[in-house]
Design a protein around this motif. Structure first.
Motif, mmCIF file in Angstrom:
data_model
loop_
_atom_site.group_PDB
_atom_site.id
_atom_site.type_symbol
_atom_site.label_atom_id
_atom_site.label_comp_id
_atom_site.label_asym_id
_atom_site.label_seq_id
_atom_site.Cartn_x
_atom_site.Cartn_y
_atom_site.Cartn_z
ATOM 1 N N ALA A 10 0.844 -1.197 0.000
ATOM 2 C CA ALA A 10 0.000 0.000 0.000
ATOM 3 C C ALA A 10 0.880 1.248 0.000
ATOM 4 C CB ALA A 10 -0.908 -0.015 1.224
ATOM 5 N N GLU A 11 1.908 1.170 0.784
ATOM 6 C CA GLU A 11 2.858 2.282 0.892
ATOM 7 C C GLU A 11 3.545 2.540 -0.460
ATOM 8 O OE1 GLU A 11 4.159 2.943 4.389
ATOM 9 O OE2 GLU A 11 5.270 4.669 3.610
ATOM 10 N N ILE A 12 3.990 1.449 -1.067
ATOM 11 C CA ILE A 12 4.708 1.555 -2.340
ATOM 12 C C ILE A 12 3.773 2.087 -3.428
ATOM 13 C CG2 ILE A 12 5.800 0.189 -4.180
ATOM 14 C CD1 ILE A 12 6.992 -1.583 -1.983
ATOM 15 N N GLU A 13 2.558 1.600 -3.405
ATOM 16 C CA GLU A 13 1.583 1.989 -4.414
ATOM 17 C C GLU A 13 1.388 3.502 -4.480
ATOM 18 O OE1 GLU A 13 -2.125 -0.051 -3.997
ATOM 19 O OE2 GLU A 13 -2.686 0.306 -6.074
ATOM 20 N N TRP A 24 5.388 -4.418 -11.577
ATOM 21 C CA TRP A 24 6.479 -4.975 -10.774
ATOM 22 C C TRP A 24 6.060 -5.538 -9.421
ATOM 23 C CZ3 TRP A 24 9.951 -5.945 -14.051
ATOM 24 C CH2 TRP A 24 10.206 -5.066 -15.100
ATOM 25 N N PHE A 25 4.950 -5.059 -8.881
ATOM 26 C CA PHE A 25 4.655 -5.458 -7.503
ATOM 27 C C PHE A 25 3.435 -6.348 -7.324
ATOM 28 C CE2 PHE A 25 7.483 -1.884 -6.873
ATOM 29 C CZ PHE A 25 8.294 -2.360 -5.853
ATOM 30 N N VAL A 42 8.837 -13.611 -6.163
ATOM 31 C CA VAL A 42 8.481 -12.954 -7.424
ATOM 32 C C VAL A 42 8.082 -14.001 -8.449
ATOM 33 C CG1 VAL A 42 10.008 -10.983 -7.062
ATOM 34 C CG2 VAL A 42 10.859 -12.995 -8.274
ATOM 35 N N LYS A 43 7.479 -13.531 -9.553
ATOM 36 C CA LYS A 43 6.941 -14.448 -10.533
ATOM 37 C C LYS A 43 8.022 -15.146 -11.345
ATOM 38 C CE LYS A 43 4.342 -12.605 -13.573
ATOM 39 N NZ LYS A 43 3.338 -11.837 -14.292
#
Ligand code: ADP
Ligand code: MG
Length: 448
Positions: A10-13, A24-25, A42-43
């Motif tokens: 949420a912060e990064i968004e 990326w996230f 990660v994918k």
């Protein structure tokens, strides 16, 4: 599983574009935070490099803000059923990805040591030979000549690896030996926890019985007086009993703000050892060793190309190396073929944010609280001069501009003034940590 990751996301968004966020996230998750070793799922492995080069600061800051203490961050490829890119055969590069990203399993429980860090895999070169020889003396005779052992150097140069290797080796020779590895940030949060829960004595006892205490990233002690005092007491107690104390930091104690002077001097009683940037030959040796360890086929010219083009640190060197190997596996071309056809151009891939020279000058001026006109003036006032030279340095290193063009951009007479300015900054960066922080902060502003 980890609620905290939702908060982090949420912060990064809020801080990046929706497109970047969803690219990326969206498919990331938090696998583990054990012992400060953060593992992010990660994918596929192409995400790893992007997340590392572009977003690592953002991730670090958001994790920290959400109360997660961090020693290091690794990424692990999550097996998903719909993975499209399937290497045709399992070759060395996929082994690399596995060993690089999933050390959760090799980690032991509560002494903080990670068995993946050994002395065998630590390549000795002109950048680290003194530190390694001290490390070997410690393994032979802990608590004697190099006590405390103070190891410093910039990020990604092998501090954690080397001190963890000492711990692992000591333990191998004497399984009864009581060792604790802890990043100072954990020491701090554990200490605060203990105090809040009335368990100060138990906290103390945990350290009293140690034979060897390893404290990583001591620079993060900044401004934490209470834990500093506690650490000083523990330090003195262990020292008096000839127990081995090992401390790493990105700089000398005297260069860390607000560290008690007596503690600072005690930390370097037995000298201070530094890890330097690897030279070309050192970088080649490291890459050859990694290739051998993985049984990977890579042309000597490809190794030289990587060594020549990665000038930041060993972590980045490894990153480029694994990217090229993986790409080689996926595309079915050798590393050198990829380099020759331009698809493994390191300079191009690491400089992700194109920025104009004018913007660079503006950012530098702003950082030093100057106007662009002041920066470009003939003034020899020291901070203006420094700002001007930092601008020259960044224009040269980041934008690869010619010295003649740079001269026009920063308002100096000719290219020789620029050359002088750049080499002045290069020289100062070796010893002046304030300057190093400034340049890093400016770069962050430029690329952030
Ligand atoms: P630091 O703690 O100084 O930031 P690390 O110890 O985490 O750096 O090292 C970064 C990466 O580079 C690690 O994967 C480590 O194994 C590798 N590395 C550093 N120095 C060497 C070396 N001399 N030989 C082999 N690998 C190295
Ligand atoms: Mg480290």
């Amino acid at each position: 599983m980890y609620n905290v990751w939702e908060n982090v996301l949420a912060e990064i968004e809020q801080q990046i574009s929706p497109a970047n966020f969803s690219t990326w996230f969206k498919d990331t998750n938090l696998i583990s935070t054990d012992g400060g070793h953060i593992i992010i799922g990660v994918k596929n492995s192409f995400y790893i490099k992007q997340l590392r080069t572009r977003f690592i600061d953002l991730i670090t800051n958001s994790l920290t803000k959400n109360g997660v203490t961090i020693n290091d961050i690794d990424f692990e490829v999550q097996q998903t059923t719909k993975s499209k890119v399937r290497p045709r055969e399992v070759t060395a590069a996929s082994d690399l990805i596995k060993t690089k990203v999933s050390f959760k399993k090799s980690q032991t429980d509560n002494n903080g040591l990670n068995s993946k860090y050994t002395l065998d895999t630590f390549v000795v070169g002109s950048n680290n030979d003194l530190a390694v020889s001290a490390a070997k003396s410690i393994i032979d005779a802990p608590g004697t000549r190099y006590n405390p052992f103070f190891l410093y150097g910039g990020p990604g140069l092998g501090k954690t690896h080397l001190v963890q290797a000492i711990g692992n080796e000591l333990l191998k020779r004497n399984p009864e030996y009581k060792i604790l590895y802890t990043p100072i940030s954990h020491f701090y949060s554990d200490f605060i926890d203990a105090i809040q829960n009335g368990k100060g004595k138990e906290f103390n006892r945990k350290f009293e019985k140690l034979d060897c205490l390893i404290i990583d990233d001591f620079q993060f002690i900044v401004g934490k007086e209470k834990s500093q005092e506690e650490f000083f007491n523990i330090f003195n107690d262990l020292y008096q009993l000839n127990k081995q104390i090992i401390v790493t930091s990105d700089r000398l104690p005297s260069q860390i703000k607000s560290v008690d002077e007596r503690l600072a001097s005690r930390l370097t009683w037995a000298g201070a050892f530094d890890l330097q940037l690897p030279k070309f030959e050192d970088k080649c040796a490291i890459l050859r060793a990694k290739a051998e360890l993985m049984g990977a086929e890579i042309e000597p010219e490809a190794i030289e190309y990587i060594a020549e083009n990665v000038n930041t640190n060993i972590r980045d060197l490894e990153g480029e190396f694994s990217t090229i190997l993986l790409m080689s596996e996926v595309r079915g071309l050798t590393p050198l073929e990829l380099i020759n056809n331009g698809s493994a151009n390191i300079n191009k891939t690491t400089k992700l944010h194109p920025i104009s020279s004018k913007q660079v000058v503006e950012k530098v001026a702003k950082y030093y609280q100057l106007s662009v006109a002041e920066l470009k003036s003939k003034s020899r006032v020291s901070n203006i001069k420094t700002a001007r030279q930092v601008a020259m340095f960044i224009l040269s290193k980041e934008l690869s501009m010619s010295t003649t063009k740079i001269a026009t951009e920063v308002g100096v007479k000719d290219h020789s003034t620029v050359m002088h300015g750049i080499s002045k900054i290069e020289k100062d960066l070796k010893l002046n940590f304030t300057l190093r922080d400034q340049v890093e902060a400016i770069k962050e502003k430029i690329y952030g």
